[in-house]
Design a protein around this motif. Structure first.
Motif, short mmCIF file in Angstrom:
data_model
loop_
_atom_site.label_atom_id
_atom_site.label_comp_id
_atom_site.label_asym_id
_atom_site.label_seq_id
_atom_site.Cartn_x
_atom_site.Cartn_y
_atom_site.Cartn_z
N ALA A 76 2.43 59.54 0.94
CA ALA A 76 3.54 59.11 0.11
C ALA A 76 4.45 58.10 0.81
O ALA A 76 5.31 57.49 0.16
CB ALA A 76 4.37 60.32 -0.32
N GLY A 77 4.28 57.94 2.12
CA GLY A 77 5.11 57.01 2.86
C GLY A 77 6.52 57.51 3.11
O GLY A 77 7.47 56.71 3.19
N VAL A 78 6.67 58.83 3.22
CA VAL A 78 7.98 59.42 3.51
C VAL A 78 7.82 60.40 4.67
O VAL A 78 6.70 60.73 5.07
CB VAL A 78 8.57 60.16 2.29
CG1 VAL A 78 8.77 59.19 1.13
CG2 VAL A 78 7.66 61.32 1.86
N SER A 79 8.93 60.87 5.21
CA SER A 79 8.84 61.86 6.27
C SER A 79 8.51 63.23 5.69
O SER A 79 8.75 63.50 4.50
CB SER A 79 10.18 61.96 7.01
OG SER A 79 11.18 62.52 6.18
N ALA A 80 7.95 64.10 6.52
CA ALA A 80 7.62 65.45 6.07
C ALA A 80 8.89 66.19 5.63
O ALA A 80 8.86 66.97 4.68
CB ALA A 80 6.90 66.22 7.18
#
Length: 336
Positions: free
Chosen positions: A242-246
């Motif tokens: 998703a291109g986000v941090s966990a």
């Protein structure tokens, strides 16, 4: 231009119109984009009678099945609520047997599998059908190896597919076999369809019951999870996709689904496995692998946590859809 590939679609009263429209529409588009040799698609019925679809639309048949002679490239037997009566029509079954014997390949869509089985064409073959009818097909035809997991299955020259729109996936695979991936991608783009869902993608991914979340990222990831249950679905892998941090992914899932990514994955896998337990004869270990669990034991524990019953009890229940209700899991998700 070379010879034509003759495609005959077998219809009957109360047929599912999408079972006809998906393959015929895709093959028509393939022709428009240069299929060589092109497809010549015809609809056939016993006695060349018009076929009334279950939607009320009447379909005129170009061919009486009895009058079809010569070689066919592909025979396609479609499904629908009328398949029960069609599978008991000896005149229709005799024509299906005869036409199958002069076809390069034979395919069924949805409950069209029942007609192929009743015609004796599926004994000792691995086949699929709509998930809801797999148990009935297996009980009625014990010599047929029924597996309702995949979208479609090829066993030799016999192709069977799951419910309705999976006919499109099957047809795209036939086009790719005939003409290669370039034309197939062109057809899929024209249809605004995935390019294209693989045969072993679980048909169960399409009807897991949770309503779609409003957030687009969470909605897209939820769809990805349900369609790729056996793959790496750790929070880190999902966040990277998703291109986000966990950490941000966890906040989004909590806000829009009321759960963590790990719990969402485990629930999707468990619900998918429950459908397979009820609708197929696959052993629990095989279901566990297909749905992304490390072992049958971890799947058993997931059933207990999610439904409060074990896999053996679930398999004996008469109707999973009405009987099994998820319970609140009291522990953190086990390692799947």
């Amino acid at each position: 231009m070379g010879h034509q590939r003759r495609i005959l679609i077998v219809a009957y009263d109360d047929v599912q119109i999408l079972d006809i429209a998906c393959p015929s529409g895709a093959l028509d588009i393939a022709n428009r984009y240069g299929a060589d040799p092109p497809y010549a698609v015809e609809l056939g019925t016993v006695g060349r009678r018009a076929a009334r679809s279950s939607a009320g639309i009447v379909l005129g048949a170009a061919q009486g099945l009895e009058a079809v002679t010569g070689r066919l490239d592909t025979l396609i037997v479609v499904g629908g609520v009328g398949s029960e009566n069609a599978a008991a029509d000896e005149q229709l079954l005799a024509q299906v047997r005869r036409l199958a014997s002069c076809s390069r390949r034979v395919a069924s869509v949805c409950t069209g599998t029942f007609l192929l089985a009743a015609a004796g064409l599926l004994d000792h073959r691995r086949v699929t059908t709509h998930w809801r009818y797999g148990e009935r097909l297996a009980a009625r035809h014990p010599a047929v190896a029924v597996d309702v997991g995949p979208l479609y299955i090829r066993d030799g020259h016999i192709y069977t597919s799951a419910g309705v729109t999976s006919a499109l996936d099957l047809t795209l695979s036939l086009i790719e076999d005939d003409h290669g991936p370039t034309l197939t991608r062109t057809v899929a783009r024209e249809l605004v369809a995935p390019v294209h869902r693989s045969a072993d993608q679980a048909q169960i991914s399409m009807f897991l019951a949770a309503p779609p979340p409003e957030d687009r990222l969470v909605r897209d990831l939820s769809g990805y999870i349900s369609g790729h249950l056996a793959e790496d679905l750790t929070p880190r892998a999902l966040a990277a996709r998703a291109g986000v941090s966990a950490r941000h992914l966890t906040r989004l899932f909590n806000a829009h689904l009321g759960t963590t990514p790990a719990r969402a994955v485990r629930a999707a896998r468990t619900e998918a496995a429950a459908v397979l337990v009820r609708s197929s004869g696959l052993p629990l270990a095989a279901i566990a692998r297909r749905c992304g669990f490390r072992s049958a034991q971890t799947l058993r524990q997931a059933f207990l946590d999610h439904y409060g019953v074990g896999g053996d009890t679930m398999r004996r229940m008469p109707d999973m859809g009405r009987t099994l209700v998820p319970v609140r899991e009291k522990t953190a998700p086990h390692d799947t």
